[in-house]
Scaffold this motif. Structure first.
Motif, mmCIF file in Angstrom:
data_model
loop_
_atom_site.group_PDB
_atom_site.id
_atom_site.type_symbol
_atom_site.label_atom_id
_atom_site.label_comp_id
_atom_site.label_asym_id
_atom_site.label_seq_id
_atom_site.Cartn_x
_atom_site.Cartn_y
_atom_site.Cartn_z
ATOM 1 N N UNK A 286 0.641 -1.456 -0.318
ATOM 2 C CA UNK A 286 -0.091 -0.046 -0.183
ATOM 3 C C UNK A 286 0.693 1.189 0.039
ATOM 4 N N UNK A 287 0.728 2.564 -0.519
ATOM 5 C CA UNK A 287 1.545 3.300 -0.581
ATOM 6 C C UNK A 287 0.302 5.108 0.255
ATOM 7 N N UNK A 288 -1.357 4.726 0.394
ATOM 8 C CA UNK A 288 -1.301 5.466 0.995
ATOM 9 C C UNK A 288 -2.332 4.832 1.458
ATOM 10 N N UNK A 289 -3.393 5.739 2.847
ATOM 11 C CA UNK A 289 -4.454 5.154 3.814
ATOM 12 C C UNK A 289 -5.378 6.512 3.905
ATOM 13 N N UNK A 290 -6.392 6.448 3.283
ATOM 14 C CA UNK A 290 -7.658 7.023 3.053
ATOM 15 C C UNK A 290 -8.614 5.934 4.886
ATOM 16 N N UNK A 291 -9.161 7.532 5.802
ATOM 17 C CA UNK A 291 -9.575 7.317 6.935
ATOM 18 C C UNK A 291 -11.388 7.742 6.815
ATOM 19 N N UNK A 292 -12.063 6.536 6.970
ATOM 20 C CA UNK A 292 -13.562 7.184 6.830
ATOM 21 C C UNK A 292 -14.498 6.339 7.838
ATOM 22 N N UNK A 293 -15.445 6.853 8.248
ATOM 23 C CA UNK A 293 -16.403 5.885 9.273
ATOM 24 C C UNK A 293 -16.683 7.480 10.202
ATOM 25 N N UNK A 294 -17.716 7.296 11.251
ATOM 26 C CA UNK A 294 -17.631 7.763 12.002
ATOM 27 C C UNK A 294 -16.370 8.405 13.198
ATOM 28 N N UNK A 295 -15.805 7.581 13.406
ATOM 29 C CA UNK A 295 -15.123 7.242 14.861
ATOM 30 C C UNK A 295 -13.674 7.829 13.843
ATOM 31 N N UNK A 297 -12.389 10.466 13.343
ATOM 32 C CA UNK A 297 -12.574 12.018 13.386
ATOM 33 C C UNK A 297 -11.794 12.465 13.859
ATOM 34 N N UNK A 298 -11.676 11.784 15.584
ATOM 35 C CA UNK A 298 -11.060 10.959 16.920
ATOM 36 C C UNK A 298 -10.036 11.599 16.650
ATOM 37 N N UNK A 299 -10.003 13.194 16.914
ATOM 38 C CA UNK A 299 -7.890 14.080 17.214
ATOM 39 C C UNK A 299 -7.019 13.163 17.285
ATOM 40 N N UNK A 300 -5.926 12.983 16.276
ATOM 41 C CA UNK A 300 -5.354 12.544 16.489
ATOM 42 C C UNK A 300 -4.917 11.116 16.010
ATOM 43 N N UNK A 301 -6.301 10.765 15.230
ATOM 44 C CA UNK A 301 -6.310 9.345 14.596
ATOM 45 C C UNK A 301 -5.557 9.261 13.736
ATOM 46 N N UNK A 302 -5.370 10.142 11.957
ATOM 47 C CA UNK A 302 -4.948 9.989 11.684
ATOM 48 C C UNK A 302 -2.979 10.023 11.402
ATOM 49 N N UNK A 303 -2.391 11.200 12.785
ATOM 50 C CA UNK A 303 -1.339 10.605 13.271
ATOM 51 C C UNK A 303 -1.391 9.345 13.850
ATOM 52 N N UNK A 304 -1.369 8.733 14.627
ATOM 53 C CA UNK A 304 -1.230 7.314 14.779
ATOM 54 C C UNK A 304 -1.800 6.397 13.717
ATOM 55 N N UNK A 305 -2.324 6.006 12.742
ATOM 56 C CA UNK A 305 -2.545 5.435 11.571
ATOM 57 C C UNK A 305 -0.894 6.425 11.000
ATOM 58 N N UNK A 306 -0.365 6.896 10.222
ATOM 59 C CA UNK A 306 0.926 7.538 9.794
ATOM 60 C C UNK A 306 1.497 7.254 10.612
ATOM 61 N N UNK A 307 1.860 7.356 11.226
ATOM 62 C CA UNK A 307 2.945 6.950 12.852
ATOM 63 C C UNK A 307 2.881 5.021 12.193
ATOM 64 N N UNK A 308 2.318 4.544 12.852
ATOM 65 C CA UNK A 308 1.895 2.882 12.588
ATOM 66 C C UNK A 308 3.003 2.469 11.430
ATOM 67 N N UNK A 309 1.835 2.940 10.607
ATOM 68 C CA UNK A 309 2.157 2.201 8.497
ATOM 69 C C UNK A 309 3.185 3.089 8.475
ATOM 70 N N UNK A 310 3.503 4.090 8.276
ATOM 71 C CA UNK A 310 5.007 5.031 7.918
ATOM 72 C C UNK A 310 4.002 5.296 6.238
ATOM 73 N N UNK A 311 2.832 5.484 6.396
ATOM 74 C CA UNK A 311 1.959 6.270 4.907
ATOM 75 C C UNK A 311 1.561 7.362 5.052
#
Length: 605
Positions: A286-295, A297-311
């Motif tokens: 995978x080269x990128x991750x898109x987030x969706x779903x009501x849960x 948008x909790x603050x720092x969710x995107x930063x968490x997955x970016x840090x963990x997956x390196x994407x």
């Protein structure tokens, strides 16, 4: 030619209903006219109450938005859906259906007779194997969705599932993105992870959702689920991990840690799926991750997955290629767009073609719709039958007239008997009235010992409170009743309760004495019963604060007495038993007074 009339897309989620009204554009695209969200509340979490809650909130949404469209595409919630990608060996086209039937029997975790299932062939691997998406829903679940939709006045067109709807929405809006992309849809109970690469798709459902955060926080903070959910929405964020300063707000501190733990579990499942996709499915990294779903948008969710997956991580925009009605509030829509992937995918099903076209419509709904299409023919046949009946009626008209004359003769004979019957019924009613009055008098006789039992229990409670507090305060205590008078229940409801939270009232014990109201309001008679449902007890007690070392001794004493009264569930009702007004007397008086309104378990009649 495509129908330009508007239609609805309804996503029945675990905690919310999402609705959108679409119409087709002249160039064959999709236009969003309006949308809405409604929470299912606590009932949405309980299977026996969920269908009624869905119907109530769907009707409210339709009325709130003044929606006139009647056709609806529906998406089943992810936690009710089974989906799996399977590969089939290269076989003759005539045998594909038979092999898929066999795969469904092997993979669906329920007997096929108990589910509605469908499949779609997504393509062929380089080896010649067929890639098939297999989905299934329990029949009772999809029947409930059908009933809900039709009872709300809508005509159900199709039932889809989250992975398929998300796939269609992503392909429609991000078809120009090159390389392998991941879409992670984080729902309340489950999450969906989808992979898109060069026209191929792979998906997996993960049984981890945002409810896990709420449940763990509610358990740790000892809060009700709904209260914990609201705090999570208003104050929650994902902990950044490592060394950082904890927030001063204890709720934020707790939620942030729990959120990171739950997302860590979700990340482990995502990693395992990525490995499976690359090794077993032959997919690219995978080269990128898109987030969706009501849960998501909790603050720092995107930063968490970016840090963990390196994407790089972005939020999924399902309206990227969808036209928006100019009257829509764009800023409000932008706040919730990430959670509307399913409704957009449902709306796209009314276009000419979609990558994934599944339909889990229940057979009963299909039969009803077929029946509705045949109704004009039934009406014509019924009209012909009515003509035949009228013909026979005319033929036998003379016979009918003779029967009417015989019936009139019988009525003349029955009239005197009916008069006697009325007299007997009047006498029976009078007898029943006397029996009811007798029952009241018998109850009054039974109640002669009732107050004695109540006062004995009050004496027992007072002695118990004195004994407890003698030991606790180290000084003699005393509390007694000065007066007793009937009270209205409103007084109990309006009392402040001295800061002591009332306990939850227990269920009535087996064999509890029922209230007797049978003689109230007899026809032509005044009521024989007047209830005393609550009494006001005027207490006086030794000023424990004056003699003990505890400044709150009096409050503790009153609270303990109130707790004991509420705990005597065979005599009193906890809800409605409360402190009335404030205590009388100063800190220097030897005694102080206070009043408690006590609701009787069995009102005295």
């Amino acid at each position: 030619m495509l129908n330009s009339k508007s239609f609805l897309a309804v996503d029945f989620g675990a905690l919310n209903i999402k609705l959108a009204e679409f119409e087709l554009t002249e160039d064959g695209g999709l236009r969003l006219k309006q949308y809405g969200f409604r929470s299912l509340g606590p009932e949405g979490m309980q299977e026996n109450l969920r269908e009624a809650a869905m119907l109530r909130e769907l009707r409210a949404l339709l009325a709130e938005r003044s929606i006139k469209a009647s056709r609806a595409n529906v998406c089943a919630p992810g936690f009710h859906t089974f989906s799996k990608f399977v590969k089939l060996p290269p076989v003759d086209t005539s045998k594909v259906t038979q092999i898929i039937q066999y795969e469904a029997q092997q993979n669906v975790p329920f007997p096929l007779a108990e589910v509605v299932w469908d499949y779609q062939i997504l393509g062929a691997a380089p080896s010649g194997e067929l890639e098939v998406l297999l989905v299934a829903i329990k029949s009772d679940v999809v029947e409930g969705l059908s009933r809900t939709t039709e009872n709300a006045g809508l005509r159900l067109q199709l039932v889809d599932v989250s992975p398929a709807a998300l796939c269609n929405a992503f392909r429609y809006n991000y078809g120009d993105v090159e390389g392998c992309s991941m879409l992670l849809d984080i729902g309340a109970k489950t999450s969906n992870l989808l992979f898109f690469d060069k026209g191929s798709v792979f998906a997996r459902g993960i049984n981890i959702g945002a409810n896990a955060i709420t449940q763990d926080f509610a358990k740790e903070s000892k809060l009700a689920f709904q209260e914990a959910e609201q705090l999570k929405i208003n104050e929650g964020f994902v902990s950044l991990g490592g060394a950082y300063e904890e927030p001063d707000n204890p709720n934020q501190a707790a939620i942030s840690k729990i959120a990171r733990q739950v997302l860590t579990r979700l990340h482990i499942q995502v990693n395992q799926t990525v490995q499976h996709y690359r090794q077993q499915q032959g997919g690219a990294a995978p080269e990128r991750l898109y987030l969706s779903g009501g849960a998501s948008i909790m603050p720092y969710t995107s930063q968490f997955f970016s840090e963990k997956l390196g994407l790089p991580v972005e939020y999924f925009n399902p309206f990227r290629n969808v036209q928006l009605d100019p009257a829509l509030p764009i800023e409000d829509l932008a706040k919730v767009a990430h959670s509307m992937g399913e409704v957009v995918g449902l709306g796209l099903r009314n276009l000419a073609h979609c990558p994934v076209e599944l339909n889990l419509m229940p057979k009963s709904t299909l039969r009803r719709q077929e029946l509705n299409q045949k109704k004009p023919y039934f009406a014509a046949a019924l009209f012909c039958l009515i003509l035949i009946v009228f013909a026979f009626g005319w033929f036998y008209s003379k016979t009918v007239a003779e029967k009417e004359r015989a019936l009139a003769d019988l009525r003349e004979r029955v009239a005197p008997l009916e008069a006697s019957q009325n007299d007997l019924q009047a006498a029976d009613r009078e007898l029943k009235g006397v029996e009811l009055q007798l029952g009241v008098f018998e109850n009054w006789i039974e109640d002669r010992f009732y107050w004695g039992a109540v006062f004995s229990k009050l004496r027992e409670i007072l002695l118990a409170v004195e004994n407890k507090k003698d030991v606790e305060f180290g000084v003699p205590t005393g509390v007694w009743i000065e007066r007793l008078q009937p009270a209205r229940l409103e007084e109990a409801a309006a009392s402040p309760g001295a800061g002591v939270a009332p306990p939850v009232a227990p269920a009535p014990p087996a064999g509890a004495r029922p209230t007797r109201r049978a003689a109230r309001g007899l026809p032509g008679q005044p009521s024989l019963i007047s209830d005393i449902s609550a009494v006001t007890l005027g207490f006086r007690m030794v000023n424990a604060k004056l003699f003990s070392q505890q400044p709150t001794a009096n409050t503790i004493m009153i609270g303990t007495l109130l707790e004991e009264l509420r705990g005597a569930t065979n005599y009193f009702v906890a809800e409605g038993t409360a402190l009335k007004g404030n205590q009388t007397g100063s800190d220097t008086d030897l005694t102080i007074g206070f009043e408690i309104v006590v609701k009787l378990k069995y009102p005295l009649e």
